[in-house]
Design an enzyme around this catalytic site. Structure first.
Site, PDB file in Angstrom:
ATOM      1  N   SER A   1      44.255  61.618  -8.568  1.00 44.41           N
ATOM      2  CA  SER A   1      43.757  62.720  -7.756  1.00 44.41           C
ATOM      3  C   SER A   1      44.206  62.524  -6.323  1.00 44.41           C
ATOM      4  O   SER A   1      44.422  61.389  -5.876  1.00 44.41           O
ATOM      5  CB  SER A   1      42.225  62.758  -7.808  1.00 44.41           C
ATOM      6  OG  SER A   1      41.704  63.664  -6.852  1.00 44.41           O
TER       7      SER A   1
ATOM      8  N   TYR B   1      34.598  57.867  -6.987  1.00 41.76           N
ATOM      9  CA  TYR B   1      35.685  58.654  -7.567  1.00 41.76           C
ATOM     10  C   TYR B   1      37.019  58.376  -6.882  1.00 41.76           C
ATOM     11  O   TYR B   1      38.008  58.008  -7.534  1.00 41.76           O
ATOM     12  CB  TYR B   1      35.341  60.143  -7.478  1.00 41.76           C
ATOM     13  CG  TYR B   1      36.340  61.032  -8.180  1.00 41.76           C
ATOM     14  CD1 TYR B   1      36.294  61.207  -9.562  1.00 41.76           C
ATOM     15  CD2 TYR B   1      37.336  61.703  -7.465  1.00 41.76           C
ATOM     16  CE1 TYR B   1      37.206  62.020 -10.211  1.00 41.76           C
ATOM     17  CE2 TYR B   1      38.252  62.522  -8.104  1.00 41.76           C
ATOM     18  CZ  TYR B   1      38.184  62.672  -9.480  1.00 41.76           C
ATOM     19  OH  TYR B   1      39.099  63.465 -10.118  1.00 41.76           O
TER      20      TYR B   1
END
Length: 261
Positions: free
Chosen positions: A143, A156
């Site tokens: 990401s 995350y």
């Protein structure tokens, strides 16, 4: 051997979102599939659909929860039972994760297992066979959140940063053996991720120009690994922003902005 040769792709998190789109695009290329996710009923429905749409391909499903440390070995054992050599490994399974400071460690450990350890474990299990056969593609879904630290993102983003570093090192190591590894770094993507992660309010408040469709993200990711890109940010906007985030001149300013909540 040509890259267009029929091969077998294993996709984790294949029951929805980017994983489902990877399965669709790989099936359209004529590859056999091994679809892995927790929701086996959705996998079976997808397998039936893809098998009907693409005559001659083989689609197998494996129900597995990659937050369990035993899942990767079970997946590898099942592919061996099925007599399948894995040529494409798409590590896509993931979740938004718990807040590091507000939940018990058991939840943290399961999240880290899912996001990092299972990725490394599956690479450990399948990359040697790819090297022996002289061909392999490992696409690890990361990401843009892994490209710079943000205040409040203590799980995350750091987990995705590990996936990026792992992919770069693996690519350098395995490329001489015909195996390419890439970390695909999407930004905001239209999938059901934000619904399942209870993030619909965040999505509604985010400008539309920041969002890209899943088919484009997957298409760009598959093309990037064939071009030998070990890290690739999908979406033109994110490819423009990423060098700014990484520059020694502008990164301190970006970090300061990310720290303002």
């Amino acid at each position: 051997m040509s890259n267009d040769t029929r091969r077998t792709a294993l996709v984790t998190g294949a029951s929805a979102g980017l994983g489902e789109e990877f399965a669709r695009q790989l099936a359209a290329r004529g590859h056999d599939l091994v679809l892995v996710a927790r929701r086996q009923d959705r996998l079976e429905a997808l397998a039936e659909e893809l098998g009907g749409d693409h005559e001659g391909i083989r689609v197998e499903v494996i129900g597995a929860d990659l937050s369990s440390p035993y899942a990767p070995d079970a997946i590898a054992a099942r592919t061996a039972e099925l007599g399948l050599d894995i040529d494409y490994l798409v590590n896509n399974a993931g979740s938004a994760g718990p807040d590091l400071l507000d939940h018990d460690w058991q939840q943290q450990a399961a999240f880290l297992q899912l996001m990092m350890t299972s990725v490394a474990h599956l690479c450990h299990l399948f990359a040697p066979g790819m090297c022996e056969r002289g061909f392999g593609r490992i696409l690890n879904v990361s990401s843009v959140a892994g490209r710079i630290a943000r205040a409040g993102d203590m799980n995350y983003g750091p987990a995705k940063a590990y996936v990026i570093a792992l992919s770069e090192s693996l690519d350098l190591t395995l490329k001489p053996h015909g195996v390419r590894v890439s970390a695909l770094c999407p930004g905001y993507t239209h999938t059901d991720f934000h619904a399942t992660a209870d993030m619909l309010d965040t999505k509604a408040a985010t400008p539309g120009f920041l969002w890209y469709d899943a088919d484009r993200v997957v298409r760009e990711g598959l093309a990037a690994i064939e071009r030998g890109r070990s890290v690739y940010c999908s979406g033109r906007l994110y490819r423009w922003v990423d060098p700014i985030l990484q520059s020694v001149w502008t990164r301190p300013l970006a970090r300061r902005a990310m720290g303002n909540r």
